[in-house]
Design a protein around this motif. Structure first.
Motif, short mmCIF file in Angstrom:
data_model
loop_
_atom_site.label_atom_id
_atom_site.label_comp_id
_atom_site.label_asym_id
_atom_site.label_seq_id
_atom_site.Cartn_x
_atom_site.Cartn_y
_atom_site.Cartn_z
N THR A 41 4.86 18.61 3.16
CA THR A 41 3.75 19.34 2.69
C THR A 41 2.37 18.72 2.98
OG1 THR A 41 4.99 20.32 0.64
CG2 THR A 41 2.76 20.21 0.26
N ALA A 42 2.25 17.45 2.82
CA ALA A 42 0.92 16.74 3.34
C ALA A 42 0.70 17.13 5.01
CB ALA A 42 1.25 15.27 3.29
N GLN A 43 1.63 17.23 5.79
CA GLN A 43 1.61 17.75 6.97
C GLN A 43 1.09 19.21 7.31
OE1 GLN A 43 2.24 15.72 10.23
NE2 GLN A 43 0.90 17.05 10.36
N ALA A 44 1.61 19.89 6.35
CA ALA A 44 1.11 21.56 6.37
C ALA A 44 -0.36 21.46 6.15
CB ALA A 44 1.83 22.11 5.61
N GLN A 45 -0.65 20.65 4.85
CA GLN A 45 -1.96 20.48 4.20
C GLN A 45 -2.97 19.99 5.20
OE1 GLN A 45 -1.63 18.69 0.74
NE2 GLN A 45 -0.66 20.49 -0.50
N LEU A 46 -2.47 19.00 6.00
CA LEU A 46 -3.24 18.34 6.91
C LEU A 46 -3.74 19.45 7.96
CD1 LEU A 46 -4.93 16.13 8.26
CD2 LEU A 46 -2.69 15.01 9.14
N ASP A 47 -2.73 19.95 8.56
CA ASP A 47 -2.89 21.01 9.64
C ASP A 47 -3.69 22.22 9.13
OD1 ASP A 47 -0.89 19.48 11.07
OD2 ASP A 47 0.72 20.84 10.80
N ALA A 48 -3.83 22.34 7.93
CA ALA A 48 -4.61 23.44 7.46
C ALA A 48 -6.13 23.28 7.04
CB ALA A 48 -3.98 24.07 6.00
N LEU A 49 -6.57 21.87 7.02
CA LEU A 49 -7.71 21.34 6.99
C LEU A 49 -8.85 21.91 8.00
CD1 LEU A 49 -7.54 17.71 5.55
CD2 LEU A 49 -7.74 19.63 4.17
N THR A 50 -9.86 22.38 7.42
CA THR A 50 -10.62 22.66 8.66
C THR A 50 -11.61 21.16 9.03
OG1 THR A 50 -11.45 24.60 7.18
CG2 THR A 50 -13.11 23.72 8.79
N TYR A 177 0.02 -2.41 4.13
CA TYR A 177 0.48 -1.38 5.27
C TYR A 177 1.47 -0.22 4.77
CZ TYR A 177 1.98 0.63 9.77
OH TYR A 177 2.31 1.45 10.62
N SER A 178 2.45 -0.68 4.11
CA SER A 178 3.31 -0.04 3.66
C SER A 178 2.91 1.10 2.64
CB SER A 178 4.32 -0.62 2.72
OG SER A 178 3.95 -1.19 1.86
N TYR A 179 1.68 1.25 2.04
CA TYR A 179 1.09 2.13 1.03
C TYR A 179 0.29 3.28 1.82
CZ TYR A 179 -0.78 3.86 -3.32
OH TYR A 179 -1.16 4.73 -4.27
N ARG A 180 0.13 3.06 3.02
CA ARG A 180 -0.66 3.75 3.91
C ARG A 180 -0.23 5.27 3.96
NH1 ARG A 180 -3.34 0.08 8.56
NH2 ARG A 180 -4.22 -1.60 7.25
N CYS A 181 1.00 5.41 4.00
CA CYS A 181 1.70 6.72 3.93
C CYS A 181 1.29 7.57 2.69
CB CYS A 181 3.23 6.63 4.13
SG CYS A 181 4.00 8.18 3.50
N THR A 182 1.29 6.98 1.73
CA THR A 182 1.01 7.45 0.27
C THR A 182 -0.32 7.66 0.33
OG1 THR A 182 2.82 6.39 -0.87
CG2 THR A 182 1.16 7.07 -2.23
N TYR A 183 -1.17 6.76 0.56
CA TYR A 183 -2.51 7.03 0.69
C TYR A 183 -3.06 8.19 1.45
CZ TYR A 183 -7.63 5.60 0.92
OH TYR A 183 -9.04 5.71 0.74
N ALA A 184 -2.36 8.52 2.48
CA ALA A 184 -2.67 9.69 3.34
C ALA A 184 -2.35 10.82 2.75
CB ALA A 184 -2.08 9.45 4.77
N LYS A 185 -1.11 10.77 2.22
CA LYS A 185 -0.76 12.01 1.43
C LYS A 185 -1.62 12.30 0.16
CE LYS A 185 3.56 10.81 0.98
NZ LYS A 185 5.03 10.83 0.76
N MET A 209 -1.38 7.65 9.94
CA MET A 209 -0.90 7.19 8.57
C MET A 209 0.14 7.98 8.22
SD MET A 209 -4.56 6.46 6.86
CE MET A 209 -4.13 5.97 5.09
N LEU A 210 0.12 9.23 8.36
CA LEU A 210 1.17 10.14 8.03
C LEU A 210 2.53 9.73 8.97
CD1 LEU A 210 1.43 12.34 5.49
CD2 LEU A 210 1.03 14.06 7.28
N ASP A 211 2.25 9.53 10.11
CA ASP A 211 3.31 9.27 10.94
C ASP A 211 4.08 7.90 10.53
OD1 ASP A 211 2.77 11.42 12.35
OD2 ASP A 211 1.85 10.45 13.89
N THR A 212 3.55 7.20 9.62
CA THR A 212 4.27 6.09 9.08
C THR A 212 5.35 6.38 8.12
OG1 THR A 212 2.69 5.44 7.43
CG2 THR A 212 2.25 4.67 9.58
N CYS A 213 5.21 7.45 7.54
CA CYS A 213 6.11 7.82 6.43
C CYS A 213 7.48 7.86 6.61
CB CYS A 213 5.80 9.28 5.76
SG CYS A 213 3.92 9.37 5.08
N THR A 214 8.37 7.39 5.95
CA THR A 214 9.76 7.61 6.43
C THR A 214 10.76 8.57 5.47
OG1 THR A 214 10.11 5.74 4.65
CG2 THR A 214 9.95 5.16 6.98
N THR A 215 10.07 8.99 4.53
CA THR A 215 10.60 10.19 3.49
C THR A 215 9.47 11.44 3.32
OG1 THR A 215 10.05 9.01 1.58
CG2 THR A 215 12.15 8.56 2.35
#
Length: 215
Positions: A41-50, A177-185, A209-215
């Protein structure tokens, strides 16, 4: 700056805890802000940002984003987040936190005094201003500054919050570093919901940062 987290509860705090527990207590069931999206969902939202150049801070003032407002009874937004994000938080009759513990996911520190904790606007108010909030009404800016539905507010180490300032992920990211995925989302979810723009370097950093997400 440079303080060492207090990992043990001093005797004075234990005494305060004993006295205050009869006044009021709130134990956090979940110290994580609500509204954090899944990675997809975060990826889709990022793709939709202006994606657009960052605006100016001309005319900006924190006073244009009224906070902290009353949320319930005598509790304002800061006090509400302290209770939500803390563990075994005890409050007095005015809703001020007199004891408890707070884990700051940005830097991995744990604190035992509410005065050592700031409530971070994940997307800083000045950043929001530069990203489109300069055109909002004051009531909309107030809603943004006190948003408890999206992951916009989180309790963190005060010095870390101050060091972050109004920076976006292109220039500031959590040291854990492990929190960066969550921070990005979290950042993406807030910008998406509030229809704020992202500059190219910011969007690129969010993707990394999103690319670091494992789930």
């Amino acid at each position: 700056m440079g303080r060492t987290p207090r990992w043990t509860i001093p005797l004075a705090t234990l005494t305060t805890l004993t006295l205050a527990v009869t006044i009021g207590a709130a134990t956090a069931a979940d110290a994580t802000p609500s509204g954090i999206p899944s990675t997809s969902t975060a990826q889709a939202q990022l793709d939709a940002l202006t994606v657009a150049p960052q605006g100016s801070t001309s005319g900006y003032s924190r006073d244009l984003f009224p906070h902290w407002i009353t949320i319930s009874g005598s509790c304002n937004t800061r006090e509400t987040v302290l209770q939500r994000d803390g563990t075994s938080v005890v409050t007095d009759a005015s809703c001020a936190a007199v004891s408890g513990s707070w884990y700051s996911p940005f830097d991995g520190a744990t604190w035992y005094a509410a005065s050592d904790v700031d409530i971070d606007h994940l997307v800083p108010l000045a950043e929001a201003w530069r990203s489109g909030a300069n055109t909002w009404t004051t009531s909309r800016r107030q809603a943004f500054a006190n948003d408890l539905t999206r992951p916009q507010l989180i309790a963190v180490t005060d010095d870390v919050n101050q060091a972050k300032g109004d920076q976006d992920p292109a220039t500031w990211q959590p040291s854990v570093y492990s929190y960066r995925c969550t921070y990005a989302k979290m950042w993406i979810a807030v910008k998406y919901h509030w229809s704020l723009t992202a500059q190219a370097s910011e969007a690129g950093a969010l993707q990394t940062m999103l690319d670091t997400c494992t789930t």
